[in-house]
Design an enzyme around this catalytic site. Sequence first.
Site, PDB file in Angstrom:
ATOM      1  N   TYR A   1       0.828  -1.203   0.000  1.00 27.20           N
ATOM      2  CA  TYR A   1       0.000   0.000   0.000  1.00 27.20           C
ATOM      3  C   TYR A   1       0.864   1.254   0.000  1.00 27.20           C
ATOM      4  O   TYR A   1       0.676   2.151  -0.832  1.00 27.20           O
ATOM      5  CB  TYR A   1      -0.918  -0.018   1.219  1.00 27.20           C
ATOM      6  CG  TYR A   1      -1.924   1.115   1.240  1.00 27.20           C
ATOM      7  CD1 TYR A   1      -3.070   1.065   0.447  1.00 27.20           C
ATOM      8  CD2 TYR A   1      -1.736   2.231   2.049  1.00 27.20           C
ATOM      9  CE1 TYR A   1      -4.001   2.094   0.456  1.00 27.20           C
ATOM     10  CE2 TYR A   1      -2.652   3.269   2.070  1.00 27.20           C
ATOM     11  CZ  TYR A   1      -3.784   3.194   1.271  1.00 27.20           C
ATOM     12  OH  TYR A   1      -4.694   4.225   1.278  1.00 27.20           O
TER      13      TYR A   1
ATOM     14  N   THR B   1     -10.391  -0.253  10.059  1.00 26.23           N
ATOM     15  CA  THR B   1     -10.183   0.158  11.443  1.00 26.23           C
ATOM     16  C   THR B   1     -11.210  -0.424  12.404  1.00 26.23           C
ATOM     17  O   THR B   1     -11.063  -0.283  13.612  1.00 26.23           O
ATOM     18  CB  THR B   1     -10.234   1.689  11.555  1.00 26.23           C
ATOM     19  OG1 THR B   1     -11.524   2.147  11.115  1.00 26.23           O
ATOM     20  CG2 THR B   1      -9.155   2.328  10.695  1.00 26.23           C
TER      21      THR B   1
END
Length: 248
Positions: A155, A197
């Site tokens: 990423y 998250t």
Amino acid sequence: MGKLDGKVAIITGAAQGMGAAHVRRFIAEGAKVALTDVNEAGGQALADELGENALFVKHDVTSLEEWQALVQRVEDTWGPVDVLVNNAGILGPIADIVEIDPEAYLAVVAVNQHSQVWGMKTVIPSMRKAGGGAIVNISSTAGMVSIVGAPNVGYVGSKFASRGMTKQVAVAFGPDQIRVNSVHPGYIKTPMMEAATDETGGGIAEAVPIRRMAEPDEVSSLVLFLACEDSSYISGMEHVIDGGLTAS
């Protein structure tokens, strides 16, 4: 009068989250928008809602052939492309570099980096026909700094690549009146962020100086600015929108 009246745009990863917010804002400002995604149901529903100035195309952004077909379809429908927003992206698995799975790594790079290469490659000839254009590559704050506590070399590497490619292409095609900029969002309230998250911003907001996550439409305001004539002399730059996160 809209800021994008008469403009033809392509926005990838547009079925939800930031991509969908960008589509809504662009159409509200007068653009005709080809919105693409692999999520056919979500993308088509959005296009149906927004009407005749929205065209959904199911599109694998990692495929050069599908990019070529997309640009041809847009030209056949509305004419040359004026704006490209390379928004599609994935997070991929969190893993230390010594543990990362090669296939998972390559999948992240294919979506986050290679898709932006293919998008720019296929759209620039169309923009030349239009006499110029604007490309907005969506990167991340992970294209500016590393992710602490959540190692993800695929990423981070792909988001840094987006930033670098933006500069290279901006310099090369400035004489064609094609502007290229990158946008680097921090914590934004999107389905991908919430999945990553497992929350809607409570704990994360404490890390941000202005103490909240951003709404997708706040990023759309920046993307719109970079796509329209308000930013006519801005090119080759990274634009961070993170509530001060990377300043702290």
